[in-house]
Design a protein around this motif. Structure first.
Motif, PDB file in Angstrom:
ATOM      1  N   VAL A 343      13.049   4.418  13.963  1.00 49.03           N
ATOM      2  CA  VAL A 343      13.773   5.591  14.461  1.00 49.03           C
ATOM      3  C   VAL A 343      15.143   5.602  13.811  1.00 49.03           C
ATOM      4  N   ASN A 344      15.437   6.633  13.019  1.00 51.04           N
ATOM      5  CA  ASN A 344      16.728   6.748  12.352  1.00 51.04           C
ATOM      6  C   ASN A 344      17.252   8.173  12.483  1.00 51.04           C
ATOM      7  N   SER A 345      18.253   8.501  11.681  1.00 48.11           N
ATOM      8  CA  SER A 345      18.914   9.811  11.814  1.00 48.11           C
ATOM      9  C   SER A 345      17.998  10.971  11.469  1.00 48.11           C
ATOM     10  N   THR A 346      16.941  10.696  10.697  1.00 45.39           N
ATOM     11  CA  THR A 346      16.022  11.776  10.297  1.00 45.39           C
ATOM     12  C   THR A 346      14.831  11.920  11.237  1.00 45.39           C
ATOM     13  N   GLY A 347      14.709  11.043  12.223  1.00 43.16           N
ATOM     14  CA  GLY A 347      13.593  11.123  13.150  1.00 43.16           C
ATOM     15  C   GLY A 347      12.818   9.822  13.216  1.00 43.16           C
ATOM     16  N   THR A 348      11.546   9.946  13.551  1.00 39.48           N
ATOM     17  CA  THR A 348      10.691   8.771  13.704  1.00 39.48           C
ATOM     18  C   THR A 348       9.712   8.674  12.544  1.00 39.48           C
ATOM     19  N   GLN A 349       9.625   7.480  11.976  1.00 37.01           N
ATOM     20  CA  GLN A 349       8.669   7.216  10.910  1.00 37.01           C
ATOM     21  C   GLN A 349       7.745   6.092  11.370  1.00 37.01           C
ATOM     22  N   SER A 350       6.469   6.153  10.969  1.00 32.62           N
ATOM     23  CA  SER A 350       5.535   5.096  11.372  1.00 32.62           C
ATOM     24  C   SER A 350       4.405   4.999  10.356  1.00 32.62           C
ATOM     25  N   TYR A 351       3.744   3.858  10.361  1.00 30.77           N
ATOM     26  CA  TYR A 351       2.596   3.637   9.481  1.00 30.77           C
ATOM     27  C   TYR A 351       1.801   2.436   9.992  1.00 30.77           C
ATOM     28  N   ARG A 352       0.608   2.293   9.431  1.00 32.18           N
ATOM     29  CA  ARG A 352      -0.227   1.121   9.682  1.00 32.18           C
ATOM     30  C   ARG A 352      -0.529   0.482   8.323  1.00 32.18           C
ATOM     31  N   LEU A 353      -0.441  -0.851   8.273  1.00 31.87           N
ATOM     32  CA  LEU A 353      -0.683  -1.577   7.026  1.00 31.87           C
ATOM     33  C   LEU A 353      -1.665  -2.716   7.290  1.00 31.87           C
ATOM     34  N   ILE A 354      -2.777  -2.707   6.560  1.00 32.96           N
ATOM     35  CA  ILE A 354      -3.760  -3.787   6.652  1.00 32.96           C
ATOM     36  C   ILE A 354      -3.676  -4.603   5.361  1.00 32.96           C
ATOM     37  N   ASN A 355      -3.311  -5.842   5.516  1.00 34.09           N
ATOM     38  CA  ASN A 355      -3.109  -6.727   4.362  1.00 34.09           C
ATOM     39  C   ASN A 355      -4.168  -7.825   4.396  1.00 34.09           C
ATOM     40  N   THR A 356      -4.985  -7.877   3.370  1.00 32.02           N
ATOM     41  CA  THR A 356      -5.992  -8.931   3.245  1.00 32.02           C
ATOM     42  C   THR A 356      -5.474  -9.973   2.259  1.00 32.02           C
ATOM     43  N   GLY A 357      -5.338 -11.192   2.730  1.00 31.76           N
ATOM     44  CA  GLY A 357      -4.747 -12.231   1.894  1.00 31.76           C
ATOM     45  C   GLY A 357      -5.649 -13.434   1.737  1.00 31.76           C
ATOM     46  N   LYS A 358      -5.468 -14.127   0.625  1.00 26.64           N
ATOM     47  CA  LYS A 358      -6.189 -15.361   0.365  1.00 26.64           C
ATOM     48  C   LYS A 358      -5.258 -16.319  -0.342  1.00 26.64           C
ATOM     49  N   ASN A 397      -2.414 -10.955  -2.208  1.00 27.02           N
ATOM     50  CA  ASN A 397      -2.323  -9.988  -1.121  1.00 27.02           C
ATOM     51  C   ASN A 397      -2.842  -8.633  -1.593  1.00 27.02           C
ATOM     52  N   ASP A 398      -3.636  -7.985  -0.756  1.00 29.25           N
ATOM     53  CA  ASP A 398      -4.147  -6.642  -1.039  1.00 29.25           C
ATOM     54  C   ASP A 398      -3.807  -5.775   0.170  1.00 29.25           C
ATOM     55  N   ALA A 399      -2.817  -4.871   0.002  1.00 32.72           N
ATOM     56  CA  ALA A 399      -2.270  -4.123   1.136  1.00 32.72           C
ATOM     57  C   ALA A 399      -2.628  -2.643   1.035  1.00 32.72           C
ATOM     58  N   ARG A 414      -0.824  -4.571  -4.546  1.00 33.72           N
ATOM     59  CA  ARG A 414      -1.414  -5.911  -4.619  1.00 33.72           C
ATOM     60  C   ARG A 414      -0.369  -6.874  -5.161  1.00 33.72           C
ATOM     61  N   GLN A 415      -0.416  -8.099  -4.667  1.00 33.91           N
ATOM     62  CA  GLN A 415       0.483  -9.142  -5.147  1.00 33.91           C
ATOM     63  C   GLN A 415      -0.318 -10.389  -5.501  1.00 33.91           C
ATOM     64  N   ASN A 416       0.021 -10.979  -6.621  1.00 35.02           N
ATOM     65  CA  ASN A 416      -0.626 -12.214  -7.055  1.00 35.02           C
ATOM     66  C   ASN A 416       0.450 -13.203  -7.494  1.00 35.02           C
ATOM     67  N   ASN A 417       0.306 -14.422  -7.063  1.00 34.23           N
ATOM     68  CA  ASN A 417       1.252 -15.463  -7.471  1.00 34.23           C
ATOM     69  C   ASN A 417       0.507 -16.782  -7.657  1.00 34.23           C
ATOM     70  N   LYS A 418       0.751 -17.429  -8.794  1.00 29.59           N
ATOM     71  CA  LYS A 418       0.245 -18.767  -9.034  1.00 29.59           C
ATOM     72  C   LYS A 418       1.428 -19.650  -9.381  1.00 29.59           C
ATOM     73  N   SER A 419       1.645 -20.649  -8.578  1.00 26.52           N
ATOM     74  CA  SER A 419       2.785 -21.537  -8.784  1.00 26.52           C
ATOM     75  C   SER A 419       2.324 -22.977  -8.638  1.00 26.52           C
ATOM     76  N   GLY A 420       3.177 -23.886  -9.041  1.00 25.34           N
ATOM     77  CA  GLY A 420       2.819 -25.295  -8.919  1.00 25.34           C
ATOM     78  C   GLY A 420       3.744 -26.177  -9.722  1.00 25.34           C
ATOM     79  N   SER A 421       3.273 -27.389  -9.970  1.00 19.99           N
ATOM     80  CA  SER A 421       4.096 -28.365 -10.674  1.00 19.99           C
ATOM     81  C   SER A 421       3.197 -29.379 -11.365  1.00 19.99           C
ATOM     82  N   LYS A 422       3.667 -29.873 -12.510  1.00 19.05           N
ATOM     83  CA  LYS A 422       2.988 -30.940 -13.234  1.00 19.05           C
ATOM     84  C   LYS A 422       4.005 -32.050 -13.462  1.00 19.05           C
ATOM     85  N   ASP A 423       3.796 -33.180 -12.763  1.00 23.04           N
ATOM     86  CA  ASP A 423       4.767 -34.274 -12.785  1.00 23.04           C
ATOM     87  C   ASP A 423       4.194 -35.495 -13.487  1.00 23.04           C
ATOM     88  N   GLN A 424       5.034 -36.127 -14.301  1.00 20.35           N
ATOM     89  CA  GLN A 424       4.716 -37.424 -14.891  1.00 20.35           C
ATOM     90  C   GLN A 424       5.835 -38.391 -14.528  1.00 20.35           C
TER      91      GLN A 424
END
Length: 802
Positions: A343-358, A397-399, A414-424
């Motif tokens: 709810v802001n100066s322009t009125g009311t805004q709303s939505y529904r978001l279904i996010n499928t993540g793995k 993530n698939d939103a 959609r968002q994709n991230n692959k992160s990690g580390s390789k330690d010696q």
């Protein structure tokens, strides 16, 4: 539901109680000084199999010198009587007349044999630089998970969302057998929740880490030492369990030794069945005036597979090679259904978001150690070590938006991230003991390459997704740490002194594939001192004091610039510009083990430029961003109490409590924050042994709200019941664990605020848990598996879970 649980509990207790079918042999007597004839209290009485000399159980004499223990009548027995300053005495037991009468001990100046030292080991032990909790001595080790057992350990607490804290802080390091492990690199809570406490020998809290440890861990180090049977032949144990609501799990431990080759290890699996929880938040902003609210439900399921093993080969009496391997793989699938309105100066805004993540996380450790001994002194050692530790984490993530009202353009993404580390890691350690003194020295190089490849795709037209180049990049983060250390320890009659110095050089290079990211080039050196001492006051009490300086280097989980927009109005993002933090800590503790154990301690810690989790509201898009910044000035003064006291022979009480006063201050977004207050926790555990093979326990836990720079987190109260029954001559154990039986859902809330906004968050978590487990032991062992005494301990970075 309450009546059903009560009936089931009563039926279970009745069954286990009635399972005692034969009257046991009751062995009793008293112990006295052979000259003065004075009765001796707290003497160790160890029951042995007369044929094999295998230890069966042990007790301590009471204050009047008397003792009593029970055993099945189908064997011949002997007892070993041991006490500091006296010669050990072995007495055969007459099964027809098990009353041994008065046993007289003769004084001696010689040390006790190994059997007496082992039998007298208390559940809590205070050393010059650490305090340890003997998990195998705790009867609930067959019932609890490792995560549950941590609640009993001095200075450690676990909150309702399974976050582990050390002295009220999340900045610490967790090691497995003194080494950093892939098992707990990202989220130790998931692994410890899946692992039975029967896997663990003891848990150490290293309050004043000596110079041989990397300088990481502001609050200290938690060292989990796994159970290792060290004998010729083979043995193992199989643990099967089912938990509602978490699902099934299994764990296999195996040890074998044949000649010069030995192996010990474990493997476990846990499936988390699908569960749904709810959460939500409100955000009230002054400028521009607006009000946001969100409610969400989240369904989640996943799998955890973990394992660890160590293979040793004894070339000869002076040369030993060991190879170690550990692995963890975790995966989860979740669906987040979010309804939001503004709810802001322009009125009311709303939505529904279904996010499928793995998400998936995989980590490995592969190490090799070569230990060289010396003929003139078997404790003089030179160890060469190498370890390779790769890890990776993926998040997708698939939103999809729906039910949009007055929102303008909101694109599916959609968002994709692959992160990690390789330690010696390459390391060399040298130990030289003398009669009073001992010297340790070593050198180490950690070559760590962390990375994050992230992308954001927007659905602009039709079904096509287009990469958003402003939110996609590739980070390459190279961190190399070179160090040398030297430490000394001196043991006198009533004093132990330990001190050392560690010198570390750190080199950091960070680059982004795209020019939109910043580069980073840092070089810095650190001198890290540590000192501790212990004064023996009486044969049952001591006083310990220590000072240490620690460094917190941020790991990839805090550095990762990937912006998690699974909730587009509340974004989580790391900060690759984080700087290391230096912390100073002073400890003072008193321990008494006259009857049971009690430890009282106080500590004061201070640090500047600490890493704080901060929140910022952007009026342009009404988005709140959570990230990390070096802005905190931190002071902590804490008091800890741990007591383990036998009220009677069968009834034992454990108390683990902490009270901390916190001062936090820092400037973020042009605003100065100054927060202070008290925080703490208390955990009480009461256990009762109805018989030698049947025990029950009742636990109560409270964790207060913790002080944050911009608010406070949640508090919570919990309680649990446990019971375990040994079967088949203690070869098998059946256990039941019930947590919060009358509270299916626990409502948690926490708050964040600034001069311009006030946020209130809630999270409903699953509270009621009923677990049933069955453990079976097999095999037989006879002689020791030799292990290297030094190895690689990578404890120089902090992770997301800390």
């Amino acid at each position: 539901m309450k009546k059903t649980l009560l009936i089931l509990t009563c039926l279970f207790v009745s069954y286990l109680s009635n399972a005692q079918t034969s009257k046991p042999l009751t062995i009793k007597g008293t112990v006295a000084d052979s000259v003065k004839k004075e009765l001796l209290s707290y003497v160790t009485i160890t029951l042995q199999d007369a044929a094999t000399s295998q230890q069966i159980k042990s007790v301590l004499t009471k204050e009047d010198g008397s003792f009593q223990l029970s055993a099945p009548k189908d064997k011949a027995y002997a007892i070993v009587v041991a006490f500091v300053g006296y010669r050990n005495k072995t007495v055969k037991v007459d099964n027809e007349n098990p009353d041994l009468g008065k046993i007289l001990l003769s004084a001696t100046t010689k040390q006790l044999s190994e059997v007496s030292v082992t039998a007298a080991k208390p559940i809590i032990k205070q050393e010059v630089d650490r305090i340890s909790y003997d998990v195998q001595t705790d009867p609930e080790n067959k019932v609890m998970t490792v995560l549950d057992m941590l609640r009993k350990v001095p200075m450690i607490s676990v909150d309702a969302t399974d976050n582990i804290k050390l002295k009220g802080s999340g900045d610490y390091k967790i090691l497995i057998n003194g080494k950093e492990s892939a098992l707990i690199a990202k989220n130790p809570s998931d692994v410890f929740k899946a692992m039975p406490a029967s896997n663990i020998q003891k848990i150490e809290v290293i309050t004043t880490p000596p110079a041989k440890y990397d300088a990481e861990g502001l609050a200290g180090i938690i060292n989990i030492i796994t159970k290792k049977n060290a004998d010729n032949g083979y043995n193992g144990s199989l643990n099967l369990r089912y938990s509602d609501p978490w699902g099934p799990g299994s764990n296999l431990n195996l040890t074998f030794k044949q000649g010069k080759i030995g192996f010990n290890g474990y493997v476990g699996y846990n499936h988390q069945k699908n569960n749904t929880t709810t959460s939500g938040n409100t955000n009230n902003v002054l400028i521009p005036a607006l009000s946001q609210s969100q409610d969400a439900s989240r369904s989640r399921n996943g799998d955890n597979l973990y394992g660890s093993g160590e293979l040793s080969y004894e070339i000869d009496t002076l040369n030993l090679i060991t190879a170690a391997f550990s692995q963890y793989h975790g995966s989860n699938n979740n669906i987040n259904d979010l309804s939001a309105s503004e709810v802001n100066s322009t009125g009311t805004q709303s939505y529904r978001l279904i996010n499928t993540g793995k998400g998936t996380y995989t980590g490995y450790d592969m190490g090799l150690n070569y230990q060289i001994g010396f003929k003139r002194n078997k404790d003089q050692l030179l160890t060469l070590s190498y370890k390779y530790s790769p890890s990776s984490n993926t998040q997708n993530n698939d939103a999809l938006y729906s039910q949009k009202i007055n929102t303008g353009s909101l694109n599916n993404f959609r968002q994709n991230n692959k992160s990690g580390s390789k330690d010696q890691t390459i390391q060399v350690d040298y130990v030289q003991p003398f009669k009073v003194w001992s010297i340790e020295a070593g050198a180490k190089a950690i070559l760590r390459n962390s990375y994050s490849d992230f992308e954001n795709l927007q659905q602009l037209t039709g079904a096509d997704y287009t990469i958003d180049t402003k939110q996609s990049n590739n980070l390459d983060y190279q961190q190399d740490v070179y160090s040398i250390y030297n430490s000394y320890q001196a043991k006198f009659t009533n004093w132990v002194f330990k001190g050392g110095l560690r010198i570390e050089h750190t080199s950091i290079n960070a680059n982004f594939a795209s020019a939109t990211g910043n580069t980073l080039d840092q070089r810095y050196d650190n001198l890290v001192p540590s000192f501790s001492m212990q004064r023996t006051l009486t044969k049952n009490s001591n006083l310990t004091m220590g000072y240490s300086q620690r460094i917190n280097r941020p790991g990839i989980w805090r550095l990762n610039p990937f912006a998690d927009k699974s909730n587009p109005k509340f974004i989580n993002v790391g900060n690759p510009d984080l700087q290391p933090v230096k912390n100073n800590n002073i400890e003072l503790s008193y321990s008494n083990f006259a009857k049971g154990s009690i430890t009282l301690s106080t500590n004061f810690a201070f640090a500047n430029n600490t890493v704080q989790n901060v929140f910022n509201f952007n009026p342009a898009d009404s988005v709140t961003t959570s990230t990390y910044q070096n802005i905190g000035k931190n002071r902590r003064w804490g008091f800890d109490l741990n007591a383990n006291y036998p009220l009677t022979k069968k009834l034992n009480v454990n108390i683990n409590a902490e009270l901390v006063h916190v001062w936090l201050s820092g400037t973020y977004g042009g605003e100065f924050y100054d927060a202070s207050g008290n925080q703490g926790h208390i955990f009480t555990s009461t256990s009762y042994a109805f018989f030698d093979t049947f025990k029950m326990g009742f636990n109560v836990d409270y964790d207060s709200r913790y002080v944050m720079l911009q608010g406070v987190d949640n508090d919570w109260f919990g309680y649990s019941l446990s019971a375990n029954k040994d079967l088949f001559n203690k070869k098998a154990t059946i256990s039941v664990y019930i947590n919060n039986p009358f509270e299916k859902i626990k409502h948690l809330d926490y708050f964040t605020s600034s001069n311009n906004f006030v946020q209130s968050n809630y999270n409903d978590v699953l509270s009621r848990q009923i677990s049933v487990s069955f453990q079976y032991k097999f095999g037989k062992l006879n002689s020791e598996v030799k292990k290297n005494k030094r190895g690689i301990n990578n404890d120089d970075v902090s992770g997301n879970s800390h």
